[in-house]
Scaffold this active site. Structure first.
Site, PDB file in Angstrom:
ATOM      1  N   CYS A 125       0.900  -1.194   0.152  1.00 32.39           N
ATOM      2  CA  CYS A 125      -0.059  -0.260  -0.019  1.00 32.39           C
ATOM      3  C   CYS A 125       1.042   1.216   0.114  1.00 32.39           C
ATOM      4  O   CYS A 125       2.302   1.132  -0.005  1.00 32.39           O
ATOM      5  CB  CYS A 125      -0.790   0.069   1.104  1.00 32.39           C
ATOM      6  SG  CYS A 125      -0.187   0.278   2.739  1.00 32.39           S
ATOM      7  N   CYS A 181      -4.018  -1.086  -2.196  1.00 32.25           N
ATOM      8  CA  CYS A 181      -4.073   0.497  -2.310  1.00 32.25           C
ATOM      9  C   CYS A 181      -4.308   0.786  -3.873  1.00 32.25           C
ATOM     10  O   CYS A 181      -3.415   0.398  -4.641  1.00 32.25           O
ATOM     11  CB  CYS A 181      -3.171   1.353  -1.711  1.00 32.25           C
ATOM     12  SG  CYS A 181      -3.060   3.177  -2.061  1.00 32.25           S
ATOM     13  N   CYS A 199       2.757   0.443  -9.387  1.00 27.92           N
ATOM     14  CA  CYS A 199       3.593  -0.948  -8.551  1.00 27.92           C
ATOM     15  C   CYS A 199       4.553  -1.135 -10.127  1.00 27.92           C
ATOM     16  O   CYS A 199       4.276  -1.561 -11.201  1.00 27.92           O
ATOM     17  CB  CYS A 199       2.591  -1.993  -8.461  1.00 27.92           C
ATOM     18  SG  CYS A 199       3.512  -3.588  -7.732  1.00 27.92           S
TER      19      CYS A 199
END
Length: 261
Positions: free
Chosen positions: A123, A197, A204
């Site tokens: 997250c 999240c 990412c």
């Protein structure tokens, strides 16, 4: 009346819902990860109006829920309620024969095997959602999985309510844990990388060895109020939501132990 209740001689509602090929593809796709409509359109291979129509039916039944994206407020993430599905399957079995309605049984825990699956939770701040997930999976896997969490912009310390909810609701102590930066785990080998999240999902990076990627769209409980006292109920809901998802992750990890070369 519950949308999943039996419809008399027509049969249980779940059987009718799941029998449609588009709805079945939506159910099986959402069983892996939370997705936005445009992603479901691509994955299911149907026009957006048709996907939206069947999503509405699944939402009306309570099998699927939607949450507004914290990354882009114009988007929503769709989530499959696996506990609800388990109960609906049990009720459908009971409608066929009483001995088939044993109730929703929690998935089995991971078992000893030649390989320990590794999981990374992500997250933004690594102060609430991802450390809660890390702690709960480590607790439930009982040493049979390697678990880490990290954040793209880690906070200086865990949120006080993350520490409190894990201690009070699950008997887990993470008071000494500190958030870690995503960059510190980029070279690790993971079998599963799970973002919790919406914002961190968008940034990412790719990981080596092609881990299985999934997204759990979990709202930030710290944003539910201005004080720790005000946000604690949101932390309780979040922790139990994550715990439910982890219970359904455990059999996937157990299967990975058996099949990973």
């Amino acid at each position: 009346m519950d949308a999943m209740a039996s419809t008399g001689q027509a049969g249980p509602a779940f059987a009718h819902l799941a029998a449609h090929p588009v709805r079945w593809r939506l159910l099986t796709t959402l069983a892996d990860s939370d997705y936005r409509v445009r992603e479901l359109v691509t994955l299911v291979g149907e026009p957006q109006n048709l996907v939206s129509y069947h999503l509405r039916l699944l939402r009306d039944s309570g099998l699927v829920t939607a949450t507004r994206s914290s990354s882009d407020g114009r988007d929503s993430y769709y989530h499959l309620d696996l506990d609800r599905c388990a109960q609906a399957l049990s009720d459908t079995g009971a409608a066929l024969h009483p001995t088939l309605g044993a109730g929703a049984v929690p998935p089995p825990p991971a078992t000893e095997g030649p390989h320990r699956p590794s999981v990374l939770f992500l997250c933004t701040g690594n102060s609430a959602r991802s450390p809660i997930a890390e702690a709960l999976l480590r607790h439930r896997a009982a040493g049979l999985a390697d678990v880490l969490s990290a954040g793209s912009h880690p906070k200086p310390r865990l949120h006080a309510n993350a520490v409190r909810v894990l201690r009070e609701e699950f008997g887990i102590d993470v008071a000494d844990q500190r958030p870690r930066h995503l960059n510190t785990v980029l070279t690790h080998r993971f079998d599963h990388v799970i973002s919790l999240c919406d914002k961190v999902r968008e940034v990412c990076p790719e990981f080596p060895h092609s881990p299985r990627r999934a997204h759990w769209s979990v709202p930030d409980p710290a944003a539910a109020g201005d004080t720790d006292q005000a946000t604690y109920p949101a932390f309780r809901r979040t922790a139990h939501d994550i715990d439910t998802r982890i219970r359904y992750l455990l059999p996937i990890l157990a299967q990975l132990q058996e099949t990973r070369p």
